[in-house]
Design a protein around this motif. Structure first.
Motif, PDB file in Angstrom:
ATOM      1  N   ARG A  43      -2.153  12.154  -7.929  1.00  0.00           N
ATOM      2  CA  ARG A  43      -1.266  11.285  -8.711  1.00  0.00           C
ATOM      3  C   ARG A  43      -0.526  10.127  -7.887  1.00  0.00           C
ATOM      4  NH1 ARG A  43       3.146  15.069 -11.673  1.00  0.00           N
ATOM      5  NH2 ARG A  43       4.350  13.387 -11.690  1.00  0.00           N
ATOM      6  N   TYR A  44      -0.267  10.368  -6.761  1.00  0.00           N
ATOM      7  CA  TYR A  44       0.008   8.984  -5.867  1.00  0.00           C
ATOM      8  C   TYR A  44      -1.117   8.177  -5.878  1.00  0.00           C
ATOM      9  CZ  TYR A  44       3.903  11.538  -3.752  1.00  0.00           C
ATOM     10  OH  TYR A  44       5.256  12.018  -3.429  1.00  0.00           O
ATOM     11  N   TRP A  45      -2.346   8.651  -5.657  1.00  0.00           N
ATOM     12  CA  TRP A  45      -3.543   7.596  -5.755  1.00  0.00           C
ATOM     13  C   TRP A  45      -3.776   6.929  -7.037  1.00  0.00           C
ATOM     14  CZ3 TRP A  45      -9.347   9.155  -4.658  1.00  0.00           C
ATOM     15  CH2 TRP A  45      -9.977   8.110  -4.145  1.00  0.00           C
ATOM     16  N   ALA A  46      -3.648   7.906  -8.054  1.00  0.00           N
ATOM     17  CA  ALA A  46      -3.934   7.043  -9.433  1.00  0.00           C
ATOM     18  C   ALA A  46      -2.654   6.022  -9.771  1.00  0.00           C
ATOM     19  CB  ALA A  46      -3.810   8.149 -10.563  1.00  0.00           C
ATOM     20  N   GLY A  47      -1.459   6.510  -9.221  1.00  0.00           N
ATOM     21  CA  GLY A  47      -0.424   5.433  -9.323  1.00  0.00           C
ATOM     22  C   GLY A  47      -0.647   4.059  -8.584  1.00  0.00           C
ATOM     23  N   ALA A  48      -0.978   4.454  -7.292  1.00  0.00           N
ATOM     24  CA  ALA A  48      -1.380   3.176  -6.691  1.00  0.00           C
ATOM     25  C   ALA A  48      -2.560   2.280  -7.194  1.00  0.00           C
ATOM     26  CB  ALA A  48      -1.861   3.631  -5.246  1.00  0.00           C
ATOM     27  N   ASP A  87      -2.610  -1.627  -8.574  1.00  0.00           N
ATOM     28  CA  ASP A  87      -3.149  -2.427  -7.541  1.00  0.00           C
ATOM     29  C   ASP A  87      -2.771  -2.294  -6.210  1.00  0.00           C
ATOM     30  OD1 ASP A  87      -5.301  -3.441  -9.282  1.00  0.00           O
ATOM     31  OD2 ASP A  87      -4.036  -4.737 -10.029  1.00  0.00           O
ATOM     32  N   LEU A  88      -2.211  -1.157  -5.777  1.00  0.00           N
ATOM     33  CA  LEU A  88      -1.885  -1.079  -4.116  1.00  0.00           C
ATOM     34  C   LEU A  88      -3.079  -0.460  -3.492  1.00  0.00           C
ATOM     35  CD1 LEU A  88       1.553   0.666  -4.961  1.00  0.00           C
ATOM     36  CD2 LEU A  88       1.146  -1.783  -4.864  1.00  0.00           C
ATOM     37  N   GLY A  89      -3.049  -0.739  -2.214  1.00  0.00           N
ATOM     38  CA  GLY A  89      -4.024  -0.265  -1.356  1.00  0.00           C
ATOM     39  C   GLY A  89      -3.675   1.171  -1.256  1.00  0.00           C
ATOM     40  N   ALA A  90      -4.192   2.255  -0.470  1.00  0.00           N
ATOM     41  CA  ALA A  90      -3.949   3.780  -0.441  1.00  0.00           C
ATOM     42  C   ALA A  90      -4.711   4.122   0.870  1.00  0.00           C
ATOM     43  CB  ALA A  90      -4.331   4.525  -1.723  1.00  0.00           C
ATOM     44  N   VAL A  91      -4.050   4.871   1.560  1.00  0.00           N
ATOM     45  CA  VAL A  91      -4.502   5.439   2.535  1.00  0.00           C
ATOM     46  C   VAL A  91      -3.869   7.116   2.669  1.00  0.00           C
ATOM     47  CG1 VAL A  91      -2.721   4.597   4.207  1.00  0.00           C
ATOM     48  CG2 VAL A  91      -4.908   5.508   5.153  1.00  0.00           C
ATOM     49  N   LEU A  92      -4.874   7.870   3.032  1.00  0.00           N
ATOM     50  CA  LEU A  92      -4.351   9.243   3.303  1.00  0.00           C
ATOM     51  C   LEU A  92      -4.160   9.783   4.676  1.00  0.00           C
ATOM     52  CD1 LEU A  92      -3.915  11.973   1.543  1.00  0.00           C
ATOM     53  CD2 LEU A  92      -6.192  12.524   2.077  1.00  0.00           C
ATOM     54  N   ILE A  93      -2.956   9.923   5.097  1.00  0.00           N
ATOM     55  CA  ILE A  93      -2.526  10.231   6.363  1.00  0.00           C
ATOM     56  C   ILE A  93      -2.196  11.941   6.428  1.00  0.00           C
ATOM     57  CG2 ILE A  93      -0.960  10.071   8.579  1.00  0.00           C
ATOM     58  CD1 ILE A  93       0.006   7.591   6.923  1.00  0.00           C
ATOM     59  N   ARG A 143       0.831  -1.392   0.086  1.00  0.00           N
ATOM     60  CA  ARG A 143       0.021  -0.103   0.107  1.00  0.00           C
ATOM     61  C   ARG A 143       0.861   1.261   0.163  1.00  0.00           C
ATOM     62  NH1 ARG A 143      -0.336  -1.486   4.823  1.00  0.00           N
ATOM     63  NH2 ARG A 143      -1.981  -2.889   4.857  1.00  0.00           N
ATOM     64  N   LEU A 144       0.225   2.303  -0.355  1.00  0.00           N
ATOM     65  CA  LEU A 144       0.719   3.440  -0.490  1.00  0.00           C
ATOM     66  C   LEU A 144       0.195   4.699   0.558  1.00  0.00           C
ATOM     67  CD1 LEU A 144       2.693   4.385  -2.615  1.00  0.00           C
ATOM     68  CD2 LEU A 144       1.082   5.509  -3.736  1.00  0.00           C
ATOM     69  N   ALA A 145       1.094   5.088   1.434  1.00  0.00           N
ATOM     70  CA  ALA A 145       0.586   6.134   2.551  1.00  0.00           C
ATOM     71  C   ALA A 145       0.972   7.250   2.204  1.00  0.00           C
ATOM     72  CB  ALA A 145       1.039   5.652   3.874  1.00  0.00           C
ATOM     73  N   MET A 146      -0.151   8.046   1.865  1.00  0.00           N
ATOM     74  CA  MET A 146       0.177   9.306   1.148  1.00  0.00           C
ATOM     75  C   MET A 146      -0.024  10.516   2.356  1.00  0.00           C
ATOM     76  SD  MET A 146      -2.132   8.889  -2.382  1.00  0.00           S
ATOM     77  CE  MET A 146      -3.633   8.340  -1.116  1.00  0.00           C
ATOM     78  N   VAL A 147       1.187  11.104   2.621  1.00  0.00           N
ATOM     79  CA  VAL A 147       1.106  12.116   3.781  1.00  0.00           C
ATOM     80  C   VAL A 147       0.841  13.429   3.325  1.00  0.00           C
ATOM     81  CG1 VAL A 147       2.263  12.874   5.709  1.00  0.00           C
ATOM     82  CG2 VAL A 147       2.576  10.518   5.191  1.00  0.00           C
ATOM     83  N   ALA A 178      -4.219   6.384 -17.075  1.00  0.00           N
ATOM     84  CA  ALA A 178      -4.359   7.628 -16.336  1.00  0.00           C
ATOM     85  C   ALA A 178      -5.892   7.381 -15.802  1.00  0.00           C
ATOM     86  CB  ALA A 178      -4.175   8.823 -17.087  1.00  0.00           C
ATOM     87  N   GLU A 179      -7.011   7.115 -16.640  1.00  0.00           N
ATOM     88  CA  GLU A 179      -8.116   6.884 -16.214  1.00  0.00           C
ATOM     89  C   GLU A 179      -8.502   5.893 -14.969  1.00  0.00           C
ATOM     90  OE1 GLU A 179     -11.293   6.313 -19.325  1.00  0.00           O
ATOM     91  OE2 GLU A 179     -11.835   4.670 -17.750  1.00  0.00           O
ATOM     92  N   ARG A 180      -7.645   5.005 -14.980  1.00  0.00           N
ATOM     93  CA  ARG A 180      -7.978   3.894 -14.037  1.00  0.00           C
ATOM     94  C   ARG A 180      -7.622   4.161 -12.464  1.00  0.00           C
ATOM     95  NH1 ARG A 180      -5.010  -1.471 -14.196  1.00  0.00           N
ATOM     96  NH2 ARG A 180      -5.918  -1.589 -12.177  1.00  0.00           N
ATOM     97  N   GLY A 181      -6.798   5.443 -12.412  1.00  0.00           N
ATOM     98  CA  GLY A 181      -6.282   5.803 -11.166  1.00  0.00           C
ATOM     99  C   GLY A 181      -7.382   6.593 -10.497  1.00  0.00           C
ATOM    100  N   PHE A 182      -8.671   7.109 -11.437  1.00  0.00           N
ATOM    101  CA  PHE A 182      -9.488   8.052 -11.061  1.00  0.00           C
ATOM    102  C   PHE A 182     -10.956   7.314 -10.965  1.00  0.00           C
ATOM    103  CE2 PHE A 182      -6.068  10.679 -12.170  1.00  0.00           C
ATOM    104  CZ  PHE A 182      -6.016  11.819 -11.168  1.00  0.00           C
ATOM    105  N   LEU A 183     -11.252   6.747  -9.932  1.00  0.00           N
ATOM    106  CA  LEU A 183     -12.521   6.212  -9.848  1.00  0.00           C
ATOM    107  C   LEU A 183     -13.495   6.587 -10.233  1.00  0.00           C
ATOM    108  CD1 LEU A 183     -13.584   3.345  -8.346  1.00  0.00           C
ATOM    109  CD2 LEU A 183     -13.910   5.084  -6.508  1.00  0.00           C
ATOM    110  N   GLU A 184     -13.587   8.000 -10.042  1.00  0.00           N
ATOM    111  CA  GLU A 184     -15.059   8.602 -10.489  1.00  0.00           C
ATOM    112  C   GLU A 184     -15.056   8.701 -12.011  1.00  0.00           C
ATOM    113  OE1 GLU A 184     -12.424   9.896  -9.256  1.00  0.00           O
ATOM    114  OE2 GLU A 184     -12.670  11.995  -8.745  1.00  0.00           O
TER     115      GLU A 184
END
Ligand SMILES: Nc1nc2c(ncn2[C@@H]2O[C@H](COP(=O)(O)OP(=O)(O)OP(=O)(O)O)[C@@H](O)[C@H]2O)c(=O)[nH]1
Ligand SMILES: [Mg+2]
Ligand SMILES: [Zn+2]
Length: 308
Positions: free
Chosen positions: A116-121, A125-131, A98-102, A250-256
């Motif tokens: 960009r971090y979130w899209a990259g994650a 297929d990495l998990g992501a959490v925003l700290i 997972r990616l922890a974005m601080v 690029a689109e895949r990283g943007f759920l909406e």
């Protein structure tokens, strides 16, 4: 080669010994390997060998060498890369869960970077959490953006590295697996590592800067976090992205955007200037934040540039 003080404690391993381990840090011509209960400075054998933090390796003492060297790298589950100043992909860490974005109230958050971090994650297929760190400074100014992410089902945890009480909230989401910690310089990534792992501070003095005092390009550093987890502090990571050939990804990283795109007139809509684009319509109708769409456009253009 770095003076291998620790290798003297290797007992029977010296002279023909070897084993496997995880790469704690990679720097120039050597890597620091955690092998069972010892830490080893290992030399790389071939010039082409490119090893990153998180790699699983085997090491051995070649007969003629005075220290251990890397024998092999296990196949990687994944590789997180950043884009260097010349636009080339540069490996940062491997085998990440997972990616922890601080972010923090200070320095002013760069939300484009978070996107960009979130899209990259998502693309890997990495998990992501925003700290959100430094909550002691007050987080009112960034709550609207946090609401955007929470609506998109991104886990957001507000903590303060300087307050042990709140830090407990962070243990659970990071308790299993390998977390790569990324974010702007100064948001408190290293402080969070030290708060979560009290003895990590002892390990931070080495390898973080080169002789000229700049960040080196390979400073990601692994810290064991309990039996089942690890945190990788990555001071230099600012941008990362998959290879340029994945422009449309690029689109895949943007759920909406991904969800809206089923209603675009063209199946291969890039959501840029195409007529009948459901994404642009949603932005115009304020069904999707314009800022998120701008992040998508910037990321898309970046990939386009890299691909050209
Ligand atoms: N007020 C406050 N300050 C904090 C907190 N956490 C970290 N800081 C301060 O923020 C500054 C930067 O912290 P670091 O941990 O070095 O930041 P970093 O993200 O690792 O920065 P780079 O290594 O440059 O990428 C330091 O002066 C810390 O003392 C916090 O929870 N509250
Ligand atoms: Mg740091
Ligand atoms: Zn579209």
């Amino acid at each position: 080669m770095v003076a291998a003080a620790e290798t003297k404690d290797m007992g029977g391993a010296k002279g023909g010994g070897g084993g496997s381990g995880v790469v704690l840090a990679s720097y120039g011509r050597g890597v620091l390997v955690q092998a069972q209960d010892v830490t080893l400075h290992c030399e790389l054998k071939g010039r082409k060998q490119r090893i990153v933090c998180g790699d699983r390796v085997t090491w051995a003492y070649p007969p003629s060498a005075d220290g251990p060297s890397i024998e092999s790298i296990a196949p990687r589950r994944n590789l997180v890369e950043r884009i260097d100043a010349r636009g080339r992909a540069e490996p940062v860490a491997a085998n990440i869960d997972r990616l922890a974005m601080v972010v923090a109230p200070q320095p002013t958050p760069d939300w484009f970077l978070v996107d960009r971090y979130w899209a990259g994650a998502a693309m890997k297929d990495l998990g992501a959490v925003l700290i959100v760190n430094k909550r002691d400074l007050g987080t009112d100014s960034i709550q609207p953006e946090l609401a955007t992410y929470r609506n998109l089902r991104l886990a957001c945890v507000e903590v303060s590295a300087s307050s042990p009480a709140g830090i407990a909230d962070l243990r659970h989401p990071l308790a299993v697996g390998v977390t790569l910690i990324v974010g702007q310089s100064g948001v408190g990534k290293s402080s969070l590592v030290n708060a979560l792992i009290p003895d990590a501070a002892a390990q931070t003095a080495e390898l973080t800067r080169d002789a000229e005092g700049r960040h080196t390009t390979t400073t990601a550093r692994w810290y064991q976090f309990g039996a089942d987890a690890a945190l990788i502090d990555a001071p230099g990571v600012r941008d990362f992205a998959p290879p340029a050939s994945l422009v449309r990804a690029a689109e895949r990283g943007f759920l909406e955007i991904h969800e809206l795109s089923v209603n675009c007139r063209f199946k291969d809509c890039r959501h840029m200037e195409e007529p009948g684009c459901a994404v642009r319509t949603a932005v115009l109708n304020r069904q999707m934040p314009a800022r998120r769409y701008e992040s998508y456009r910037r990321l898309f253009r970046l990939y386009e540039k890299l691909a050209s």
